[in-house]
Design an enzyme around this catalytic site. Structure first.
Site, PDB file in Angstrom:
ATOM      1  N   LYS A  96       0.831  -1.201   0.000  1.00 18.46           N
ATOM      2  CA  LYS A  96       0.000   0.000   0.000  1.00 18.46           C
ATOM      3  C   LYS A  96       0.871   1.258   0.000  1.00 18.46           C
ATOM      4  CE  LYS A  96      -3.585   0.182   2.737  1.00 18.46           C
ATOM      5  NZ  LYS A  96      -4.402   0.309   3.979  1.00 18.46           N
ATOM      6  N   GLU A 133     -14.517  10.508  13.521  1.00 21.11           N
ATOM      7  CA  GLU A 133     -14.696  11.024  12.156  1.00 21.11           C
ATOM      8  C   GLU A 133     -16.164  10.950  11.763  1.00 21.11           C
ATOM      9  OE1 GLU A 133     -15.589   9.100   9.411  1.00 21.11           O
ATOM     10  OE2 GLU A 133     -15.545   7.131  10.376  1.00 21.11           O
ATOM     11  N   PHE A 175     -31.485  11.271   4.825  1.00 21.12           N
ATOM     12  CA  PHE A 175     -31.594   9.878   5.259  1.00 21.12           C
ATOM     13  C   PHE A 175     -33.051   9.405   5.301  1.00 21.12           C
ATOM     14  CE2 PHE A 175     -27.384  11.067   6.479  1.00 21.12           C
ATOM     15  CZ  PHE A 175     -26.636   9.924   6.288  1.00 21.12           C
ATOM     16  N   CYS A 195     -19.792   1.755   8.268  1.00 19.28           N
ATOM     17  CA  CYS A 195     -20.081   2.348   9.576  1.00 19.28           C
ATOM     18  C   CYS A 195     -21.367   1.840  10.215  1.00 19.28           C
ATOM     19  CB  CYS A 195     -20.137   3.875   9.456  1.00 19.28           C
ATOM     20  SG  CYS A 195     -18.573   4.641   9.016  1.00 19.28           S
ATOM     21  N   LYS A 217     -21.662  -2.037  11.574  1.00 14.94           N
ATOM     22  CA  LYS A 217     -20.803  -2.398  12.699  1.00 14.94           C
ATOM     23  C   LYS A 217     -21.015  -1.485  13.902  1.00 14.94           C
ATOM     24  CE  LYS A 217     -16.501   0.143  11.633  1.00 14.94           C
ATOM     25  NZ  LYS A 217     -16.393   0.838  12.915  1.00 14.94           N
ATOM     26  N   ARG A 257     -18.198  -3.097   1.839  1.00 15.34           N
ATOM     27  CA  ARG A 257     -18.459  -3.576   3.195  1.00 15.34           C
ATOM     28  C   ARG A 257     -19.950  -3.514   3.542  1.00 15.34           C
ATOM     29  NH1 ARG A 257     -13.849  -0.211   6.320  1.00 15.34           N
ATOM     30  NH2 ARG A 257     -14.340   1.219   4.611  1.00 15.34           N
TER      31      ARG A 257
END
Length: 436
Positions: A35, A151, A252, A263, A266, A331
């Site tokens: 990376k 964040e 939303f 996010c 989890k 994810r």
């Protein structure tokens, strides 16, 4: 300020590049040598609009660098941000903090002068206390303070979110650390961005509470969509009608196949586990998690029903695999539930995603990846829109109908008008729009 960002993943790389653009001297550290080599070559490990040019600009101006040498980077740093992954732990769903604690222990041995250690990763309440204990145990002579700075970056709009945030939350227990964090975020004063100083545990909970609330909001409008279909109402108008109430707001409130991403899944799980361990279960959030999981699994049945019920040996076209547009992130994407369920129903799945193919291929074996939307639709008995990429919003409907075996579209993101699809000769199924 000299800043070290441990972890050159999504949060670390975006945050590091933006801090460098503020004028700070930033070093991103990652153990993955490949990376770091790619970053030195100007190749981004993630897709985020504008990130490649932002990184290139700050590398050229020598404010941003990359290394695998944590010890050299940490020495003399004013602040060390821990931005490593905290995936859901197998078995109980709580956040796996092993990477955070390992980073804290490694940092501890190389501290030089007063240093602020900042938890940028999303972590359960009390993690900052444990990080502080680890550092103190590893290096009793260290002069440091631990800060929580969660964040709030939306994938696909992360740079804008960082530079023009709704708020910056800083959980601080030390006045010297507060001064350092004020200096780091001083450029945001020009934008009059709200900077909220709280206790460290409060800051940690704010992140989870925010994501859980948004997840509940998505799940609420999805349940209203199901009700709209039965009652002959239009969920988009319902969402607008309630969203104009300033106490609710319109964000939303977009019905779809269920939330996914890095996010919400989890973080809602972690918060429910934290609450259970504290003896104060969060029933609303527990229900949100269960309802969302069931919804994603039910979408394949909806697609099959639109095609007549039997998908055995029939081709299904899928447009969009990532959990949202403008990212390559897979994810907890709804596609990871929907596509395997379609395969289990006997379908032959052909899929196209503008950016997610390289991430999706190892996760979705058994499907065919197409080079474009019309190639995916060739010979399909039904086409399903799973992600609302811009290029799917203005498909040539005449061309689409010509290549499909049957003109059937299941729009799980409500990006087309019912009247438009009817005029084009399509059998069209959308979410929560029973009134057409």
């Amino acid at each position: 300020m000299r800043i070290v960002m441990i972890g050159a993943g999504y949060v670390g790389l975006v945050s590091g590049a933006c801090f460098a653009d503020f004028g700070h001297d930033v070093t991103c550290v990652d153990k993955a040598e490949d990376k770091i080599a790619r970053l030195h070559a100007g190749v981004m490990p993630i897709y985020e609009p504008g990130l490649d040019s932002l990184v290139a600009k700050n590398v050229a101006q020598k404010r941003l660098s990359f290394t695998t040498d944590l010890a050299d980077a940490v020495r003399g740093a004013d602040a060390v941000f821990i931005a490593v992954g905290t995936p859901s732990r197998r078995g109980d769903g709580q956040a796996d903090l092993s990477y955070v604690y390992a980073a804290a222990e490694e940092v501890a041995g190389h501290l030089d002068g007063f240093t602020v250690i900042v938890n940028k990763s999303t972590v359960p309440v009390g993690t900052g206390d444990e990080v502080e204990a680890i550092v103190r145990r590893t290096n009793p002579q260290a002069d440091f303070a631990v800060v929580s700075n969660p964040e709030f970056l939306r994938e696909g709009a992360a740079i804008e979110d960082f530079k023009r945030p709704d708020r910056v939350v800083l959980g601080v227990e030390d006045e010297r650390a507060k001064a350092v964090m004020q200096n780091i975020y001083r450029p945001l004063n020009l934008n009059e961005s709200p900077i909220l100083f709280t206790g460290r545990r409060t800051s940690e909970l704010i992140k989870y509470a925010a994501n859980a609330f948004l997840a509940m909001k998505i799940t609420f409008i999805n349940e209203m969509a199901d009700l709209c279909e039965v009652l002959g109402a239009d969920v988009q108008q319902v969402a607008r009608g309630i969203g104009l109430d300033k106490r609710i707001g319109g964000k939303f409130l977009h019905a779809g196949p269920g939330y996914g991403g890095s996010c919400f899944p989890k973080d809602t799980l972690a918060l429910t586990r934290t609450a259970q361990e504290a003896g104060r279960p969060t029933r609303l959030i527990e229900t949100t998690v269960a309802v969302n999981a069931d919804r994603k699994k039910a979408m394949a049945t909806r697609i099959a029903a639109a095609a007549g019920g039997d998908l055995t040996g029939r081709r299904v076209a899928v447009l969009g695999l990532t959990f949202k547009p403008n990212t390559d992130d897979m994810r907890d994407a709804p596609s990871l539930d929907i596509v395997p369920a379609l395969l289990a129903l006997g379908a032959e799945v052909h899929a196209f995603d503008p950016e997610g193919r390289h991430e999706a291929e190892p996760l979705l074996p058994g499907i065919t990846f197409a080079d474009g939307p019309y190639e995916a639709a060739e010979g399909a008995a039904v086409l399903a829109i799973l992600t609302e990429w811009d290029q799917f919003r203005a498909l040539d409907l005449r061309r689409l109908k010509a290549v499909m075996a049957a003109p059937v579209v299941v729009d799980l993101r409500n990006i087309y008008r019912t009247s438009e699809m009817a005029e084009a000769g399509f059998t069209y199924s959308a979410i929560g729009r029973g009134a057409g």
